[in-house]
Design a protein around this motif. Sequence first.
Motif, PDB file in Angstrom:
ATOM      1  N   UNK A   1      -6.624  12.834  -0.906  1.00  0.00           N
ATOM      2  CA  UNK A   1      -7.611  12.162  -0.083  1.00  0.00           C
ATOM      3  C   UNK A   1      -7.334  10.676  -0.107  1.00  0.00           C
ATOM      4  N   UNK A   2      -7.724  10.038   0.944  1.00  0.00           N
ATOM      5  CA  UNK A   2      -7.582   8.591   1.051  1.00  0.00           C
ATOM      6  C   UNK A   2      -8.959   7.974   1.229  1.00  0.00           C
ATOM      7  N   UNK A   3      -9.126   6.817   0.597  1.00  0.00           N
ATOM      8  CA  UNK A   3     -10.391   6.104   0.740  1.00  0.00           C
ATOM      9  C   UNK A   3     -10.122   4.617   0.852  1.00  0.00           C
ATOM     10  N   UNK A   4     -10.882   3.977   1.710  1.00  0.00           N
ATOM     11  CA  UNK A   4     -10.880   2.530   1.817  1.00  0.00           C
ATOM     12  C   UNK A   4     -12.274   2.080   1.407  1.00  0.00           C
ATOM     13  N   UNK A   5     -12.350   1.360   0.282  1.00  0.00           N
ATOM     14  CA  UNK A   5     -13.628   0.886  -0.254  1.00  0.00           C
ATOM     15  C   UNK A   5     -13.829  -0.559   0.141  1.00  0.00           C
ATOM     16  N   UNK A   6     -15.027  -0.874   0.532  1.00  0.00           N
ATOM     17  CA  UNK A   6     -15.386  -2.253   0.783  1.00  0.00           C
ATOM     18  C   UNK A   6     -16.678  -2.531   0.036  1.00  0.00           C
ATOM     19  N   UNK A   7     -16.647  -3.558  -0.805  1.00  0.00           N
ATOM     20  CA  UNK A   7     -17.875  -3.986  -1.470  1.00  0.00           C
ATOM     21  C   UNK A   7     -18.678  -4.735  -0.416  1.00  0.00           C
ATOM     22  N   UNK A   8     -19.923  -4.314  -0.216  1.00  0.00           N
ATOM     23  CA  UNK A   8     -20.712  -4.868   0.886  1.00  0.00           C
ATOM     24  C   UNK A   8     -22.066  -5.383   0.407  1.00  0.00           C
ATOM     25  N   UNK A   9     -22.577  -6.329   1.177  1.00  0.00           N
ATOM     26  CA  UNK A   9     -23.968  -6.763   1.010  1.00  0.00           C
ATOM     27  C   UNK A   9     -24.888  -5.791   1.725  1.00  0.00           C
ATOM     28  N   UNK A  10     -24.360  -5.246   2.840  1.00  0.00           N
ATOM     29  CA  UNK A  10     -25.083  -4.233   3.604  1.00  0.00           C
ATOM     30  C   UNK A  10     -24.105  -3.558   4.557  1.00  0.00           C
ATOM     31  N   UNK A  11     -24.442  -2.330   4.939  1.00  0.00           N
ATOM     32  CA  UNK A  11     -23.628  -1.594   5.908  1.00  0.00           C
ATOM     33  C   UNK A  11     -24.507  -0.556   6.582  1.00  0.00           C
ATOM     34  N   UNK A  12     -24.142  -0.222   7.817  1.00  0.00           N
ATOM     35  CA  UNK A  12     -24.888   0.787   8.570  1.00  0.00           C
ATOM     36  C   UNK A  12     -23.938   1.512   9.507  1.00  0.00           C
ATOM     37  N   UNK A  13     -24.285   2.753   9.823  1.00  0.00           N
ATOM     38  CA  UNK A  13     -23.535   3.539  10.790  1.00  0.00           C
ATOM     39  C   UNK A  13     -24.528   4.054  11.825  1.00  0.00           C
ATOM     40  N   UNK A  14     -24.126   3.926  13.099  1.00  0.00           N
ATOM     41  CA  UNK A  14     -24.977   4.346  14.207  1.00  0.00           C
ATOM     42  C   UNK A  14     -24.271   5.407  15.041  1.00  0.00           C
ATOM     43  N   UNK A  15     -25.060   6.329  15.556  1.00  0.00           N
ATOM     44  CA  UNK A  15     -24.590   7.313  16.523  1.00  0.00           C
ATOM     45  C   UNK A  15     -25.571   7.267  17.686  1.00  0.00           C
ATOM     46  N   UNK A  16     -25.056   7.069  18.881  1.00  0.00           N
ATOM     47  CA  UNK A  16     -25.893   6.953  20.078  1.00  0.00           C
ATOM     48  C   UNK A  16     -26.979   5.896  19.914  1.00  0.00           C
ATOM     49  N   UNK A  17     -26.652   4.793  19.236  1.00  0.00           N
ATOM     50  CA  UNK A  17     -27.571   3.676  19.067  1.00  0.00           C
ATOM     51  C   UNK A  17     -28.558   3.808  17.926  1.00  0.00           C
ATOM     52  N   UNK A  18     -28.653   4.975  17.307  1.00  0.00           N
ATOM     53  CA  UNK A  18     -29.602   5.193  16.210  1.00  0.00           C
ATOM     54  C   UNK A  18     -28.896   5.097  14.863  1.00  0.00           C
ATOM     55  N   UNK A  19     -29.510   4.373  13.919  1.00  0.00           N
ATOM     56  CA  UNK A  19     -28.969   4.283  12.565  1.00  0.00           C
ATOM     57  C   UNK A  19     -29.137   5.640  11.890  1.00  0.00           C
ATOM     58  N   UNK A  20     -28.008   6.208  11.430  1.00  0.00           N
ATOM     59  CA  UNK A  20     -28.074   7.510  10.740  1.00  0.00           C
ATOM     60  C   UNK A  20     -27.756   7.396   9.256  1.00  0.00           C
ATOM     61  N   UNK A  21     -27.232   6.251   8.839  1.00  0.00           N
ATOM     62  CA  UNK A  21     -26.929   6.000   7.435  1.00  0.00           C
ATOM     63  C   UNK A  21     -26.809   4.516   7.204  1.00  0.00           C
TER      64      UNK A  21
END
Length: 147
Positions: A1-21
């Motif tokens: 498996x491959x992973x790209x890690x980013x240390x973040x202050x905040x992050x969000x993922x949207x699908x069709x404009x709605x935040x899902x995570x």
Amino acid sequence: MRALLQRVSEAAVRVDGAVIGQTGPGLMILICAMQGDTETEATKLAAKIAKLRIFTDDAGKMNLNVTQAGNAALVVSQFTLAADTKRGNRPGFSHAAPPADGERLYLAFADALRGHGLNVETGQFGADMKVSLINDGPVTIWLDTAE
């Protein structure tokens, strides 16, 4: 498996404009299952990431792992991490796991992280996702179980 890690202050993922995570301080993890990967790779990679000391302590040194820092993770499947760019100008993705295996291993990876005490939110496998983040540091680390 491959992973790209980013240390973040905040992050969000949207699908069709709605935040899902989403996550506040913590890790944004882009993950890709490769041909031949199993739950073993997912579990080992999750353990490595959970223990990786990339968060700063009171002295400003990277001595804390994500759990010790009291942080969480946002995990997003990204098959393009399997890109093969050795020939031509169009990347090939034949080294990525088939979709059914990819989704199963992505979910197993997220569950394995939860098993280490992390609050984990996810994207939606196979969806057209829009990811936003504020990279902290910036700290970005590439991990590959094949290496």
